[in-house]
Motif scaffolding. Structure first.
Motif, PDB file in Angstrom:
ATOM      1  N   CYS A 171       5.987  -0.332   4.912  1.00  0.00           N
ATOM      2  CA  CYS A 171       6.296   0.335   3.640  1.00  0.00           C
ATOM      3  C   CYS A 171       7.096   1.606   3.868  1.00  0.00           C
ATOM      4  O   CYS A 171       8.016   1.921   3.106  1.00  0.00           O
ATOM      5  CB  CYS A 171       5.022   0.667   2.880  1.00  0.00           C
ATOM      6  SG  CYS A 171       4.216  -0.782   2.166  1.00  0.00           S
ATOM      7  N   CYS A 226       4.688  -5.476   3.822  1.00  0.00           N
ATOM      8  CA  CYS A 226       3.517  -4.594   3.934  1.00  0.00           C
ATOM      9  C   CYS A 226       2.392  -5.248   4.743  1.00  0.00           C
ATOM     10  O   CYS A 226       2.051  -6.399   4.525  1.00  0.00           O
ATOM     11  CB  CYS A 226       3.003  -4.229   2.537  1.00  0.00           C
ATOM     12  SG  CYS A 226       1.526  -3.196   2.606  1.00  0.00           S
ATOM     13  N   ARG A 227       1.841  -4.466   5.686  1.00  0.00           N
ATOM     14  CA  ARG A 227       0.772  -4.999   6.556  1.00  0.00           C
ATOM     15  C   ARG A 227      -0.477  -5.357   5.759  1.00  0.00           C
ATOM     16  O   ARG A 227      -1.291  -6.159   6.197  1.00  0.00           O
ATOM     17  CB  ARG A 227       0.370  -3.934   7.591  1.00  0.00           C
ATOM     18  CG  ARG A 227       1.523  -3.417   8.425  1.00  0.00           C
ATOM     19  CD  ARG A 227       1.819  -4.319   9.588  1.00  0.00           C
ATOM     20  NE  ARG A 227       2.883  -3.743  10.413  1.00  0.00           N
ATOM     21  CZ  ARG A 227       3.494  -4.398  11.386  1.00  0.00           C
ATOM     22  NH1 ARG A 227       3.156  -5.645  11.672  1.00  0.00           N
ATOM     23  NH2 ARG A 227       4.444  -3.820  12.087  1.00  0.00           N
ATOM     24  N   ASP A 251       0.813  -1.214   0.000  1.00  0.00           N
ATOM     25  CA  ASP A 251       0.000   0.000   0.000  1.00  0.00           C
ATOM     26  C   ASP A 251       0.850   1.269   0.000  1.00  0.00           C
ATOM     27  O   ASP A 251       0.357   2.348  -0.324  1.00  0.00           O
ATOM     28  CB  ASP A 251      -0.974  -0.009   1.191  1.00  0.00           C
ATOM     29  CG  ASP A 251      -0.283  -0.185   2.524  1.00  0.00           C
ATOM     30  OD1 ASP A 251       0.949   0.011   2.594  1.00  0.00           O
ATOM     31  OD2 ASP A 251      -0.977  -0.524   3.502  1.00  0.00           O
ATOM     32  N   GLY A 252       2.115   1.161   0.397  1.00  0.00           N
ATOM     33  CA  GLY A 252       2.987   2.338   0.413  1.00  0.00           C
ATOM     34  C   GLY A 252       2.768   3.236   1.614  1.00  0.00           C
ATOM     35  O   GLY A 252       3.461   4.250   1.762  1.00  0.00           O
ATOM     36  N   SER A 253       1.833   2.898   2.485  1.00  0.00           N
ATOM     37  CA  SER A 253       1.507   3.817   3.581  1.00  0.00           C
ATOM     38  C   SER A 253       1.609   3.201   4.972  1.00  0.00           C
ATOM     39  O   SER A 253       1.571   3.925   5.966  1.00  0.00           O
ATOM     40  CB  SER A 253       0.085   4.365   3.378  1.00  0.00           C
ATOM     41  OG  SER A 253      -0.831   3.301   3.280  1.00  0.00           O
ATOM     42  N   CYS A 254       1.766   1.910   5.084  1.00  0.00           N
ATOM     43  CA  CYS A 254       1.850   1.313   6.431  1.00  0.00           C
ATOM     44  C   CYS A 254       3.260   1.513   6.995  1.00  0.00           C
ATOM     45  O   CYS A 254       4.163   1.979   6.308  1.00  0.00           O
ATOM     46  CB  CYS A 254       1.478  -0.163   6.383  1.00  0.00           C
ATOM     47  SG  CYS A 254       2.789  -1.229   5.741  1.00  0.00           S
TER      48      CYS A 254
END
Ligand SMILES: [Zn+2]
Length: 329
Positions: A96, A104-105, A90-93
């Motif tokens: 990441c 990634c979660r 997702d690039g946001s957890c």
């Protein structure tokens, strides 16, 4: 477009068939698949680990050429040669954000939680693509899984120049790259393999399993190895543990021969051994490999067409395999 597809698990259920061709969405890229590596993950995908969607297209290691880009894509154009970073992320957890997209979660492996690349065309988010140039097709098709797994494992173990690295399964997919990357990183590399050609990968020494302990002991004057990589698991676990030296690091990222092991814990703590489990690698490492790999080679055992997918997976697990299995699409 032609794909390899299965509805029910089992190699015998793999079909070479047609599915509807689709178009990329705004941040996606459609690539024409040129080559795909064949890895244990693909075998397990076909043979029963839970996957989605169903029917399912396997294929975790993809090299291709950009065919068409979504409206917002700026960094890729038609004709670019690319490899696919095979993690959904997702690039946001928190993972990441520390460049651990492989952890990634909210992610997973492309070809496990999405369709894979045993297919004429493959559509993927632009953030999953990395350009390559100046390397052979076989090397390119080996970067996203084989080379990346080995590289991330060695980096996680902190392999340093001058250290002694022992690679079990050195003729295997990841093993071939662990040997070469170990040399590039400045280590003395002892490869464990029955194959004579492993020497050509640059290993300082090649030994078979029955002699590895004596060889490592002799070369290190009894100190044993600083880093040991073992992607084989059950069958070699004890051999590899006994060549790890004091303060040594032991890396596992595969269980080709099984995953049930029994360990005397005192053998670990009394030598201050660190045990590293790793899986895949991150995007930056894959990008680094696109230049590091210009100096590398890969022993290919057999090349298959997409139509021969069943044979490719059977060959992968055959005891007499002599190098990588690659599918040329
Ligand atoms: Zn994430």
């Amino acid at each position: 477009m032609k794909v390899l597809l299965f509805e029910k698990s089992g190699i015998e259920n793999l079909k070479y068939t047609d599915v509807k061709d689709e178009e990329p969405e705004t941040h996606q890229v459609k690539i024409r698949v040129l080559s795909a590596g064949v890895n244990p993950i693909d075998y397990f995908v076909v043979n029963g680990i839970p996957v989605r969607p169903l029917p399912h297209i396997p294929g975790a290691e993809i090299y291709g050429e950009v065919e068409k880009t979504g409206d917002s894509v700026r960094n890729f154009s038609r004709g670019d040669k690319v490899v696919v970073y095979n993690r959904v992320f997702d690039g946001s957890c928190d993972m990441c954000l520390q460049s651990s997209e492989n952890l990634c979660r909210n992610g997973g492996i492309i070809s496990v939680i999405t369709n894979g690349g045993y297919s004429e065309f493959f559509i993927v988010d632009e953030k999953n693509l990395i350009k390559v140039s100046g390397i052979s097709e076989e090397i390119a098709a080996s970067l996203p899984v084989a080379a990346l797994t080995a590289y991330h494992g060695l980096r996680t173990a902190g392999l340093r120049a001058g250290e002694t690295l022992v690679v079990f399964g050195a003729s295997g997919n990841t093993g071939q790259f662990a040997v070469q990357l170990g040399k590039i990183m400045g280590a003395q590399v002892i490869a464990v393999s029955k194959k004579g050609w492993v020497k050509e990968l640059g290993a300082d020494l090649v030994t078979d399993l029955s002699n590895v302990k004596d060889v490592v002991s002799k070369v290190t004057e009894g100190k044993m190895a600083d880093v040991v990589v073992d992607p084989l698991g059950e069958k070699t676990w004890l051999n590899s543990l006994e060549v790890v030296g004091v303060k040594g690091r032991w890396v596992t990222f595969g269980t080709l021969t099984g995953s049930n092991v029994s360990v005397q814990l005192n053998t670990i703590y009394s030598k201050h051994i660190s045990l590293f489990g790793t899986t895949g690698g991150n995007r930056k490492e894959l990008q680094e490999l696109t230049s590091l790999s210009r100096k590398m080679k890969v022993k290919v055992g057999k090349v298959f067409s997409l139509e021969e997918g069943k044979e490719a997976l059977k060959y992968l697990m055959a005891g007499d395999r002599d190098g990588r299995a690659i599918i040329k699409v």
